[in-house]
Design a protein around this motif. Sequence first.
Motif, mmCIF file in Angstrom:
data_model
loop_
_atom_site.group_PDB
_atom_site.id
_atom_site.type_symbol
_atom_site.label_atom_id
_atom_site.label_comp_id
_atom_site.label_asym_id
_atom_site.label_seq_id
_atom_site.Cartn_x
_atom_site.Cartn_y
_atom_site.Cartn_z
ATOM 1 N N PHE A 184 4.602 10.998 14.633
ATOM 2 C CA PHE A 184 3.890 11.229 15.894
ATOM 3 C C PHE A 184 4.384 12.545 16.495
ATOM 4 N N SER A 185 3.532 13.553 16.461
ATOM 5 C CA SER A 185 3.906 14.853 17.010
ATOM 6 C C SER A 185 3.015 15.158 18.218
ATOM 7 N N GLY A 186 3.316 16.209 18.923
ATOM 8 C CA GLY A 186 2.511 16.571 20.083
ATOM 9 C C GLY A 186 2.816 15.694 21.281
ATOM 10 N N ASN A 187 1.853 15.608 22.197
ATOM 11 C CA ASN A 187 2.065 14.894 23.459
ATOM 12 C C ASN A 187 1.550 13.464 23.459
ATOM 13 N N THR A 188 0.959 13.020 22.343
ATOM 14 C CA THR A 188 0.419 11.660 22.296
ATOM 15 C C THR A 188 0.796 10.983 20.979
ATOM 16 N N ARG A 189 0.657 9.656 20.991
ATOM 17 C CA ARG A 189 0.769 8.867 19.762
ATOM 18 C C ARG A 189 -0.607 8.243 19.542
ATOM 19 N N LYS A 190 -1.410 8.854 18.701
ATOM 20 C CA LYS A 190 -2.808 8.459 18.568
ATOM 21 C C LYS A 190 -3.058 7.793 17.221
ATOM 22 N N ILE A 191 -3.712 6.623 17.259
ATOM 23 C CA ILE A 191 -4.050 5.907 16.035
ATOM 24 C C ILE A 191 -5.506 5.451 16.124
ATOM 25 N N ALA A 192 -6.063 5.018 14.992
ATOM 26 C CA ALA A 192 -7.449 4.535 14.942
ATOM 27 C C ALA A 192 -7.463 3.109 14.416
ATOM 28 N N LEU A 193 -8.318 2.280 15.015
ATOM 29 C CA LEU A 193 -8.415 0.868 14.642
ATOM 30 C C LEU A 193 -9.855 0.492 14.345
ATOM 31 N N GLN A 194 -10.033 -0.276 13.272
ATOM 32 C CA GLN A 194 -11.305 -0.951 13.008
ATOM 33 C C GLN A 194 -10.979 -2.403 12.715
ATOM 34 N N GLY A 195 -11.546 -3.302 13.493
ATOM 35 C CA GLY A 195 -11.231 -4.717 13.341
ATOM 36 C C GLY A 195 -10.476 -5.228 14.552
ATOM 37 N N GLU A 196 -9.400 -5.974 14.321
ATOM 38 C CA GLU A 196 -8.643 -6.561 15.435
ATOM 39 C C GLU A 196 -7.148 -6.418 15.189
ATOM 40 N N ALA A 197 -6.419 -6.085 16.251
ATOM 41 C CA ALA A 197 -4.970 -5.946 16.142
ATOM 42 C C ALA A 197 -4.311 -6.217 17.484
ATOM 43 N N TYR A 198 -3.091 -6.728 17.413
ATOM 44 C CA TYR A 198 -2.260 -6.959 18.601
ATOM 45 C C TYR A 198 -1.122 -5.942 18.572
ATOM 46 N N PHE A 199 -0.880 -5.306 19.718
ATOM 47 C CA PHE A 199 0.086 -4.209 19.801
ATOM 48 C C PHE A 199 1.228 -4.549 20.749
ATOM 49 N N GLU A 200 2.437 -4.190 20.345
ATOM 50 C CA GLU A 200 3.595 -4.164 21.224
ATOM 51 C C GLU A 200 4.152 -2.746 21.154
ATOM 52 N N VAL A 201 3.806 -1.955 22.168
ATOM 53 C CA VAL A 201 4.067 -0.513 22.145
ATOM 54 C C VAL A 201 5.413 -0.194 22.786
ATOM 55 N N VAL A 202 6.172 0.641 22.111
ATOM 56 C CA VAL A 202 7.449 1.116 22.656
ATOM 57 C C VAL A 202 7.171 2.077 23.810
ATOM 58 N N HIS A 203 7.860 1.877 24.916
ATOM 59 C CA HIS A 203 7.642 2.693 26.122
ATOM 60 C C HIS A 203 8.119 4.128 25.907
ATOM 61 N N ASN A 204 7.219 5.062 26.212
ATOM 62 C CA ASN A 204 7.557 6.480 26.158
ATOM 63 C C ASN A 204 6.630 7.224 27.118
ATOM 64 N N PRO A 205 7.075 7.456 28.360
ATOM 65 C CA PRO A 205 6.208 8.079 29.370
ATOM 66 C C PRO A 205 5.765 9.490 29.010
ATOM 67 N N ASN A 206 6.493 10.134 28.122
ATOM 68 C CA ASN A 206 6.145 11.505 27.737
ATOM 69 C C ASN A 206 5.143 11.561 26.578
ATOM 70 N N LYS A 207 4.911 10.415 25.953
ATOM 71 C CA LYS A 207 3.987 10.368 24.816
ATOM 72 C C LYS A 207 3.147 9.107 24.909
ATOM 73 N N PRO A 208 2.038 9.149 25.631
ATOM 74 C CA PRO A 208 1.177 7.970 25.739
ATOM 75 C C PRO A 208 0.672 7.521 24.367
ATOM 76 N N PHE A 209 0.543 6.220 24.218
ATOM 77 C CA PHE A 209 0.036 5.617 22.985
ATOM 78 C C PHE A 209 -1.468 5.397 23.159
ATOM 79 N N ILE A 210 -2.275 5.944 22.257
ATOM 80 C CA ILE A 210 -3.735 5.873 22.381
ATOM 81 C C ILE A 210 -4.328 5.229 21.130
ATOM 82 N N VAL A 211 -5.189 4.233 21.340
ATOM 83 C CA VAL A 211 -5.877 3.563 20.238
ATOM 84 C C VAL A 211 -7.358 3.896 20.326
#
Length: 254
Positions: A184-211
Amino acid sequence: MQEYSASFEQQTDSLAAEQNGDLAKKIEMRLDDLEAADTPSWKRSAFKFMAAAAVLVLACSSIFFYYASVDGNKHTALSKNTSIPHAKAIYGGSDKVLLILSNGKRIEVNNFTNGQLAVENGYSIEKQSNGLLKYRKINTAAALATGNSNTIVTPRGGQYCVNLPDGSKVWLNAESKITYPVAFSGNTRKIALQGEAYFEVVHNPNKPFIVDFDGSNVKVLGTHFNICAYGDGEIPRTTLLQGSVEVSKGDRKK
């Protein structure tokens, strides 16, 4: 038989049973008439056989029409009142959980009990004894490189859990696919989803997690949530368990 069979299809079970009884009496009366008539015995036997066969066929038909009608009513009521999601097939020809590397190589995760599966961008991709797929950093310099992505695909009836390079955990439901950068580089943590998933995201205010999913995305800093987006016409749903999320599609945000 054609007349009564047609009527059974339109009647309730009680009426059908009554009509069936009336018809049976009529057939018996005709059998009595045949007995009394001056007909050769072989013809009478043939008539009896055909009449008995007619009764059997008619009885079976009435039972079939009754249950078909009841079952049809159930399906009609279900289709009117219930929305049933249908999972969309993503990859055919395999009933295994697949790890697809950045170079296109496919690894059937089920074939490994535990240990290292591959090395990507300075991370060792390992299957642990509990079945969890985990990314462990082994080369800090290489981990800073960008551009490489991995994909996890679950088959029909299968589920899987992966611990992403940033430590976030994702549980994939059946017939689902998740694509994410190895680093995960840059200012975000970006991933793509097709289907269904449950997430437990590690807190990082400087790098928002985007699905990203089905034309929308969910943005979080650190929280627990579920996304169902099979992309087969059903409305995607985001279910929040803990924390907060921002769901957006185009210019709309909530």
